[in-house]
Design a protein around this motif. Structure first.
Motif, PDB file in Angstrom:
ATOM      1  N   ASP A  51     -12.214  12.376  13.057  1.00 33.45           N
ATOM      2  CA  ASP A  51     -11.013  12.342  12.210  1.00 33.45           C
ATOM      3  C   ASP A  51     -10.315  10.991  12.250  1.00 33.45           C
ATOM      4  O   ASP A  51      -9.801  10.529  11.232  1.00 33.45           O
ATOM      5  N   GLU A  52     -10.291  10.330  13.409  1.00 35.62           N
ATOM      6  CA  GLU A  52      -9.614   9.034  13.505  1.00 35.62           C
ATOM      7  C   GLU A  52     -10.254   8.023  12.560  1.00 35.62           C
ATOM      8  O   GLU A  52      -9.563   7.242  11.905  1.00 35.62           O
ATOM      9  N   ALA A  53     -11.569   8.039  12.495  1.00 33.49           N
ATOM     10  CA  ALA A  53     -12.277   7.122  11.602  1.00 33.49           C
ATOM     11  C   ALA A  53     -12.051   7.498  10.134  1.00 33.49           C
ATOM     12  O   ALA A  53     -11.961   6.626   9.268  1.00 33.49           O
ATOM     13  N   ILE A  54     -11.945   8.797   9.863  1.00 38.66           N
ATOM     14  CA  ILE A  54     -11.664   9.235   8.493  1.00 38.66           C
ATOM     15  C   ILE A  54     -10.270   8.758   8.082  1.00 38.66           C
ATOM     16  O   ILE A  54     -10.072   8.257   6.969  1.00 38.66           O
ATOM     17  N   LEU A  55      -9.296   8.881   8.989  1.00 39.19           N
ATOM     18  CA  LEU A  55      -7.942   8.415   8.687  1.00 39.19           C
ATOM     19  C   LEU A  55      -7.930   6.922   8.406  1.00 39.19           C
ATOM     20  O   LEU A  55      -7.283   6.452   7.464  1.00 39.19           O
ATOM     21  N   SER A  56      -8.654   6.173   9.206  1.00 35.34           N
ATOM     22  CA  SER A  56      -8.751   4.730   9.008  1.00 35.34           C
ATOM     23  C   SER A  56      -9.373   4.418   7.652  1.00 35.34           C
ATOM     24  O   SER A  56      -8.904   3.526   6.935  1.00 35.34           O
ATOM     25  N   MET A  57     -10.416   5.153   7.293  1.00 34.45           N
ATOM     26  CA  MET A  57     -11.076   4.962   6.000  1.00 34.45           C
ATOM     27  C   MET A  57     -10.099   5.250   4.853  1.00 34.45           C
ATOM     28  O   MET A  57     -10.017   4.480   3.892  1.00 34.45           O
ATOM     29  N   LEU A  58      -9.336   6.333   4.971  1.00 35.47           N
ATOM     30  CA  LEU A  58      -8.372   6.683   3.927  1.00 35.47           C
ATOM     31  C   LEU A  58      -7.292   5.613   3.787  1.00 35.47           C
ATOM     32  O   LEU A  58      -6.894   5.255   2.673  1.00 35.47           O
ATOM     33  N   GLN A  59      -6.839   5.082   4.915  1.00 33.86           N
ATOM     34  CA  GLN A  59      -5.828   4.028   4.869  1.00 33.86           C
ATOM     35  C   GLN A  59      -6.373   2.778   4.193  1.00 33.86           C
ATOM     36  O   GLN A  59      -5.671   2.131   3.415  1.00 33.86           O
ATOM     37  N   SER A  60      -7.619   2.433   4.466  1.00 36.27           N
ATOM     38  CA  SER A  60      -8.187   1.250   3.816  1.00 36.27           C
ATOM     39  C   SER A  60      -8.393   1.498   2.326  1.00 36.27           C
ATOM     40  O   SER A  60      -8.237   0.579   1.511  1.00 36.27           O
ATOM     41  N   MET A  61      -8.694   2.736   1.935  1.00 32.07           N
ATOM     42  CA  MET A  61      -8.818   3.057   0.519  1.00 32.07           C
ATOM     43  C   MET A  61      -7.468   2.884  -0.186  1.00 32.07           C
ATOM     44  O   MET A  61      -7.404   2.355  -1.305  1.00 32.07           O
ATOM     45  N   ILE A  62      -6.406   3.303   0.480  1.00 29.49           N
ATOM     46  CA  ILE A  62      -5.066   3.139  -0.095  1.00 29.49           C
ATOM     47  C   ILE A  62      -4.724   1.658  -0.208  1.00 29.49           C
ATOM     48  O   ILE A  62      -4.192   1.204  -1.228  1.00 29.49           O
ATOM     49  N   LYS A  63      -5.034   0.893   0.829  1.00 34.64           N
ATOM     50  CA  LYS A  63      -4.762  -0.545   0.805  1.00 34.64           C
ATOM     51  C   LYS A  63      -5.496  -1.212  -0.362  1.00 34.64           C
ATOM     52  O   LYS A  63      -4.919  -2.038  -1.081  1.00 34.64           O
ATOM     53  N   GLN A  64      -6.760  -0.848  -0.573  1.00 35.08           N
ATOM     54  CA  GLN A  64      -7.534  -1.412  -1.684  1.00 35.08           C
ATOM     55  C   GLN A  64      -6.875  -1.088  -3.022  1.00 35.08           C
ATOM     56  O   GLN A  64      -6.781  -1.943  -3.908  1.00 35.08           O
ATOM     57  N   ARG A  65      -6.399   0.148  -3.172  1.00 31.26           N
ATOM     58  CA  ARG A  65      -5.773   0.539  -4.422  1.00 31.26           C
ATOM     59  C   ARG A  65      -4.450  -0.185  -4.646  1.00 31.26           C
ATOM     60  O   ARG A  65      -4.120  -0.540  -5.766  1.00 31.26           O
ATOM     61  N   ARG A  66      -3.699  -0.403  -3.592  1.00 33.23           N
ATOM     62  CA  ARG A  66      -2.429  -1.155  -3.739  1.00 33.23           C
ATOM     63  C   ARG A  66      -2.706  -2.587  -4.199  1.00 33.23           C
ATOM     64  O   ARG A  66      -1.983  -3.135  -5.019  1.00 33.23           O
ATOM     65  N   GLU A  67      -3.765  -3.174  -3.642  1.00 31.05           N
ATOM     66  CA  GLU A  67      -4.145  -4.517  -4.080  1.00 31.05           C
ATOM     67  C   GLU A  67      -4.570  -4.509  -5.541  1.00 31.05           C
ATOM     68  O   GLU A  67      -4.226  -5.409  -6.310  1.00 31.05           O
ATOM     69  N   SER A  68      -5.306  -3.468  -5.947  1.00 30.93           N
ATOM     70  CA  SER A  68      -5.736  -3.346  -7.343  1.00 30.93           C
ATOM     71  C   SER A  68      -4.543  -3.183  -8.268  1.00 30.93           C
ATOM     72  O   SER A  68      -4.521  -3.756  -9.360  1.00 30.93           O
ATOM     73  N   ILE A  69      -3.552  -2.405  -7.838  1.00 31.68           N
ATOM     74  CA  ILE A  69      -2.350  -2.221  -8.662  1.00 31.68           C
ATOM     75  C   ILE A  69      -1.691  -3.560  -8.932  1.00 31.68           C
ATOM     76  O   ILE A  69      -1.320  -3.868 -10.068  1.00 31.68           O
TER      77      ILE A  69
END
Length: 153
Positions: A51-69
């Motif tokens: 789960d810790e790695a999944i949380l990290s993955m989700l956070q990086s996905m959000i970061k990528q989307r914020r950069e895209s925005i």
């Protein structure tokens, strides 16, 4: 199966039943990234990431989307920025409730005290411990600045 993995699967099934195409697309994207991470971890003898790695993955996905925005807004593409923002909202459903600034400050002080950190040389240890204890619940970019301020004071 981990609880986070189960939550993602259940959300996907619900979105499919409700014919919510936006959620289905975003959750499929999460599942694809999760499968990629699982496959990448197999050489080290791990079939599924924790789960810790999944949380990290989700956070990086959000970061990528914020950069895209930011890029879409600069490029005059508000419809694409809105789509990315909608995906962020769906991804955030799987993250634990974010800590308030006061809670984060208290958590940082506790970790510094627990580790006996006394100077900037201990910053890496403090940040690693924060990531272990508060994965998904803390903004580590902001926390980094707070840790640095506390350790240099």
């Amino acid at each position: 199966m981990s609880s986070l993995r189960t939550a993602i699967t259940d959300a996907y099934k619900t979105a499919m039943r409700e014919r919510d195409q936006a959620s289905v697309g975003a959750i499929r994207m999460i599942q694809a990234a999760l499968k990629d991470k699982d496959i990448a971890s197999r050489p080290s003898g791990v079939d599924t990431i924790p789960d810790e790695a999944i949380l990290s993955m989700l956070q990086s996905m959000i970061k990528q989307r914020r950069e895209s925005i930011t890029m879409y807004e600069q490029g005059g593409r508000p419809e694409l920025a809105a789509q990315e923002a909608a995906e962020i909202a769906i991804i955030e459903r799987f993250l634990p409730q974010a800590m308030s600034a006061e809670e984060a400050d208290a958590a940082i002080a506790t970790v510094i005290a627990d580790l006996g950190a006394s100077g900037i040389k201990d910053m890496g240890r403090v940040m690693n411990e924060l990531k272990t204890r508060f994965a998904g619940a803390m903004d580590f970019q902001a926390a980094s600045a707070q840790v640095k301020a506390k350790l240099t004071a």
